[in-house]
Design a protein around this motif. Structure first.
Motif, mmCIF file in Angstrom:
data_model
loop_
_atom_site.group_PDB
_atom_site.id
_atom_site.type_symbol
_atom_site.label_atom_id
_atom_site.label_comp_id
_atom_site.label_asym_id
_atom_site.label_seq_id
_atom_site.Cartn_x
_atom_site.Cartn_y
_atom_site.Cartn_z
ATOM 1 N N THR A 52 0.800 -1.219 0.000
ATOM 2 C CA THR A 52 0.000 0.000 0.000
ATOM 3 C C THR A 52 0.834 1.270 0.000
ATOM 4 O OG1 THR A 52 -1.737 1.211 1.204
ATOM 5 C CG2 THR A 52 -0.160 -0.037 2.540
ATOM 6 N N ILE A 54 1.388 5.007 1.387
ATOM 7 C CA ILE A 54 1.088 5.588 2.695
ATOM 8 C C ILE A 54 0.060 6.695 2.556
ATOM 9 C CG2 ILE A 54 2.036 7.039 4.536
ATOM 10 C CD1 ILE A 54 4.492 5.331 4.565
ATOM 11 N N GLY A 64 -2.096 4.642 4.738
ATOM 12 C CA GLY A 64 -1.464 3.325 4.750
ATOM 13 C C GLY A 64 -1.041 2.897 6.144
ATOM 14 N N ALA A 82 4.403 -0.930 3.316
ATOM 15 C CA ALA A 82 4.000 0.444 3.034
ATOM 16 C C ALA A 82 5.024 1.109 2.128
ATOM 17 C CB ALA A 82 3.850 1.226 4.331
ATOM 18 N N THR A 84 6.334 4.723 0.251
ATOM 19 C CA THR A 84 6.278 6.168 0.396
ATOM 20 C C THR A 84 7.357 6.832 -0.443
ATOM 21 O OG1 THR A 84 6.411 8.006 1.986
ATOM 22 C CG2 THR A 84 7.789 6.087 2.416
ATOM 23 N N LEU A 95 4.500 2.628 11.878
ATOM 24 C CA LEU A 95 4.166 1.355 11.230
ATOM 25 C C LEU A 95 4.420 0.167 12.148
ATOM 26 C CD1 LEU A 95 3.258 0.010 8.536
ATOM 27 C CD2 LEU A 95 5.689 -0.196 7.982
ATOM 28 N N TYR A 105 8.594 -1.223 5.321
ATOM 29 C CA TYR A 105 8.570 0.199 4.981
ATOM 30 C C TYR A 105 9.592 0.428 3.876
ATOM 31 C CZ TYR A 105 9.162 5.263 5.675
ATOM 32 O OH TYR A 105 9.246 6.621 5.496
#
Length: 232
Positions: A52, A54, A64, A82, A84, A95, A105
């Motif tokens: 996903t 964020i 997210g 996540a 970004t 997170l 991440y």
């Protein structure tokens, strides 16, 4: 591996979908463009992992991250990676605030290296965790930290060892680089964890937690390039 892909950008969503469809053992079961669609897709398909953005509709803030927190309660078996544009440490901390297992991440530029992206998805789907190495490397390189930082509790050698942990190095690799024994590295790491007040029963793996303390206390912003992601 069943994946739900949540990304509001049409081109990026289509590109990631095309890349993942090149792997026979990956099944993108649904896509979403906003937070309500994301949560509905996970409810309906119960994927192994959610990939996903964020920031997405409706607010373009931290959807997210909020989704990951919600899924920790409603679908604890679903991993979340996540994506970004920003190497923002606060997002990474949020997170994994309730546990680092099954969480990743990554910066969006990781999408360009599909093997790294898929490796991160596999790690997270299996219950592991991934923190983008770009975030780590940028902070390690600066050598700066906040006033009254927790890191001030550490000796220069302990800070050096912690920076190596943050880079994803194993105890053996750290021992080799420092020309010390594995046992000496273990003693340094145990001392670091104690001085950083990281309890043994923390829901976040203590080594990951130590890395996140290092990142948050370094106090450096985003906007960096280069590096690679590593499982934690």
């Amino acid at each position: 591996m069943r994946v739900v892909l949540a990304e509001d950008g049409d081109l990026l969503r289509a590109g990631v979908l095309a890349l993942l469809e090149g792997f026979d053992d990956i099944d993108v079961v649904a896509t979403a463009t906003n937070l309500p669609e994301l949560l509905a897709a996970v409810d309906a398909h119960r994927p192994d992992v959610l990939l996903t953005d964020i920031r997405m509709p409706p607010d373009f803030t931290d959807e997210g991250i909020r989704a990951a927190a919600e899924l920790r309660r409603t679908h604890p078996g679903t991993g979340v990676v996540a994506l970004t544009q920003y190497s923002d440490v606060e997002y990474a901390l949020d997170l994994v605030r309730e546990g680092s297992d099954g969480r990743g991440y990554l910066l969006k530029e990781r999408v360009a290296d599909v093997d790294e992206l898929v490796a991160a998805l596999r790690t997270v789907a299996a219950g592991g965790s991934v923190i983008d190495q770009i975030v780590v490397d940028a902070l390690v390189a600066t050598g700066t930290r906040r006033h009254d930082s927790l890191l001030d509790r550490l000796t220069p050698r302990e800070l050096e060892v912690l920076s190596m942990v943050a880079r994803g190095m194993t105890n053996g690799a750290i021992a080799h680089d420092l020309v010390v024994t594995d046992r000496a590295v273990e003693k340094h790491i145990n001392s670091i964890l104690t001085k950083l007040d990281l309890p043994a029963d923390s829901p976040v793996h203590r080594r990951v937690a130590a890395t996140l303390v290092f990142l948050s206390e370094a106090g450096v912003g985003g906007g960096v390039t280069g590096g690679a992601s590593r499982p934690r």
